[in-house]
Design a protein around this motif. Structure first.
Motif, PDB file in Angstrom:
ATOM      1  N   UNK A 144      28.515  38.882  36.194  1.00  0.00           N
ATOM      2  CA  UNK A 144      29.896  38.791  35.722  1.00  0.00           C
ATOM      3  C   UNK A 144      30.830  38.915  36.927  1.00  0.00           C
ATOM      4  N   UNK A 145      31.693  37.926  37.105  1.00  0.00           N
ATOM      5  CA  UNK A 145      32.666  37.927  38.195  1.00  0.00           C
ATOM      6  C   UNK A 145      34.053  38.052  37.587  1.00  0.00           C
ATOM      7  N   UNK A 146      34.849  38.953  38.139  1.00  0.00           N
ATOM      8  CA  UNK A 146      36.155  39.219  37.523  1.00  0.00           C
ATOM      9  C   UNK A 146      37.180  39.555  38.598  1.00  0.00           C
ATOM     10  N   UNK A 147      38.399  39.096  38.370  1.00  0.00           N
ATOM     11  CA  UNK A 147      39.477  39.388  39.296  1.00  0.00           C
ATOM     12  C   UNK A 147      40.045  40.778  39.075  1.00  0.00           C
ATOM     13  N   UNK A 148      40.193  41.536  40.143  1.00  0.00           N
ATOM     14  CA  UNK A 148      40.742  42.871  40.038  1.00  0.00           C
ATOM     15  C   UNK A 148      42.182  42.896  39.576  1.00  0.00           C
ATOM     16  N   UNK A 149      42.895  41.759  39.720  1.00  0.00           N
ATOM     17  CA  UNK A 149      44.307  41.663  39.324  1.00  0.00           C
ATOM     18  C   UNK A 149      44.493  40.749  38.115  1.00  0.00           C
ATOM     19  N   UNK A 150      43.449  40.603  37.322  1.00  0.00           N
ATOM     20  CA  UNK A 150      43.477  39.714  36.152  1.00  0.00           C
ATOM     21  C   UNK A 150      44.484  40.221  35.122  1.00  0.00           C
TER      22      UNK A 150
ATOM     23  N   UNK B   4      42.400  42.065  31.543  1.00  0.00           N
ATOM     24  CA  UNK B   4      42.338  43.238  32.438  1.00  0.00           C
ATOM     25  C   UNK B   4      40.924  43.822  32.499  1.00  0.00           C
ATOM     26  N   UNK B   5      40.642  44.485  33.591  1.00  0.00           N
ATOM     27  CA  UNK B   5      39.302  45.037  33.807  1.00  0.00           C
ATOM     28  C   UNK B   5      38.849  45.966  32.693  1.00  0.00           C
ATOM     29  N   UNK B   6      39.775  46.616  32.013  1.00  0.00           N
ATOM     30  CA  UNK B   6      39.397  47.527  30.929  1.00  0.00           C
ATOM     31  C   UNK B   6      38.659  46.802  29.804  1.00  0.00           C
ATOM     32  N   UNK B   7      38.778  45.488  29.758  1.00  0.00           N
ATOM     33  CA  UNK B   7      38.072  44.695  28.744  1.00  0.00           C
ATOM     34  C   UNK B   7      36.574  44.656  28.989  1.00  0.00           C
TER      35      UNK B   7
ATOM     36  N   UNK C 278      30.838  42.036  39.401  1.00  0.00           N
ATOM     37  CA  UNK C 278      31.297  41.796  40.769  1.00  0.00           C
ATOM     38  C   UNK C 278      32.809  41.552  40.720  1.00  0.00           C
ATOM     39  N   UNK C 279      33.574  42.476  41.268  1.00  0.00           N
ATOM     40  CA  UNK C 279      35.028  42.399  41.201  1.00  0.00           C
ATOM     41  C   UNK C 279      35.589  41.793  42.484  1.00  0.00           C
ATOM     42  N   UNK C 280      36.409  40.763  42.333  1.00  0.00           N
ATOM     43  CA  UNK C 280      37.140  40.188  43.458  1.00  0.00           C
ATOM     44  C   UNK C 280      38.540  40.814  43.454  1.00  0.00           C
ATOM     45  N   UNK C 281      38.755  41.765  44.328  1.00  0.00           N
ATOM     46  CA  UNK C 281      39.911  42.654  44.248  1.00  0.00           C
ATOM     47  C   UNK C 281      41.250  41.931  44.312  1.00  0.00           C
ATOM     48  N   UNK C 282      41.342  40.847  45.084  1.00  0.00           N
ATOM     49  CA  UNK C 282      42.627  40.178  45.280  1.00  0.00           C
ATOM     50  C   UNK C 282      42.841  39.000  44.329  1.00  0.00           C
ATOM     51  N   UNK C 283      41.893  38.767  43.436  1.00  0.00           N
ATOM     52  CA  UNK C 283      41.965  37.620  42.547  1.00  0.00           C
ATOM     53  C   UNK C 283      42.548  38.000  41.184  1.00  0.00           C
TER      54      UNK C 283
END
Length: 213
Positions: free
Chosen positions: A174-180, A184-187, A197-202
């Motif tokens: 699972x790839x997810x943007x930290x700024x989605x 949001x990451x809480x999902x 795998x979190x992409x912090x600036x995405x």
């Protein structure tokens, strides 16, 4: 599925194929860096209610090598509900997923879509990008090809269909943007840290390098 957009990129050196299902209103190649080591089957502009039948009839024509699948947002949700079609997949990658979308989230988008679909799509695309990536050319997509009816069907599918948690397997990433802001990451409290795998600036749309998956 007359509006379905299928792009197939074949490499003579490829020993692996990637099947990529786009997110709502995006081309499947959005955020995918160019790779020459794989065959890539990119599926966009689809009616998610009919896509399963198309896949059952046509996917075998493209699968000449071992393969993996990637779904972004709407594509991730659809893939979770139809993972049985890919039982022999090497890797399954979900990008920008969330458990479900509510009517209160979807209905305003439907209303704006009816009023001005170009404005609606551009507004949504901007929401999908982190501020750091607003001017990155990789994410700029041509929206002139989009069909309003297909967009409406995609929104209805998002509103009616939850993510199938049973689709999370040992070979899942699972790839997810930290700024989605869309999901949001809480999902993602149902995803183990080893698979996330979190992409912090995405934002909602991430940069995907197939070589690194």
């Amino acid at each position: 599925m007359s509006n379905l957009k299928v792009q197939y990129f074949e490499s003579k050196e490829a020993v692996h194929t990637w099947i990529i299902f786009s997110g709502w209103s995006f081309n499947a190649l959005a955020g995918i860096t160019k790779q020459e080591n794989y065959n890539c089957l990119c599926i966009s502009d689809y009616d998610p209610f009919l896509l399963r039948d198309w896949c059952k009839k046509n996917l075998s024509n493209y699968l000449k090598t071992p393969y993996s699948v990637l779904g972004f947002s709407l594509g991730a949700l659809w893939l979770s509900q139809n993972s049985d079609l890919f039982s022999d997949v090497k890797k399954c990658v979900f990008v920008g997923l969330r458990k479900s979308y509510s009517g209160s989230q979807i209905e305003p988008i439907k209303e704006l879509l009816q009023a001005d679909y170009v404005r609606c799509v551009r507004k949504f695309h901007n929401q999908c990008l982190s501020k750091a990536m607003q001017n990155n050319y990789i994410f700029r997509d041509d929206i002139n090809h989009l069909n309003k009816e297909v967009l409406e069907l995609g929104l209805t599918y998002l509103e009616q269909t939850p993510f199938n948690i049973d689709a999370i397997k040992p070979n899942t990433q699972v790839i997810h943007g930290g700024l989605d802001r869309v999901s949001p990451l809480k999902e993602l409290d149902f995803i183990t840290s080893s698979q996330l795998h979190i992409q912090k600036r995405m934002g909602h749309l991430c940069l995907i390098e197939l070589d690194s998956l």
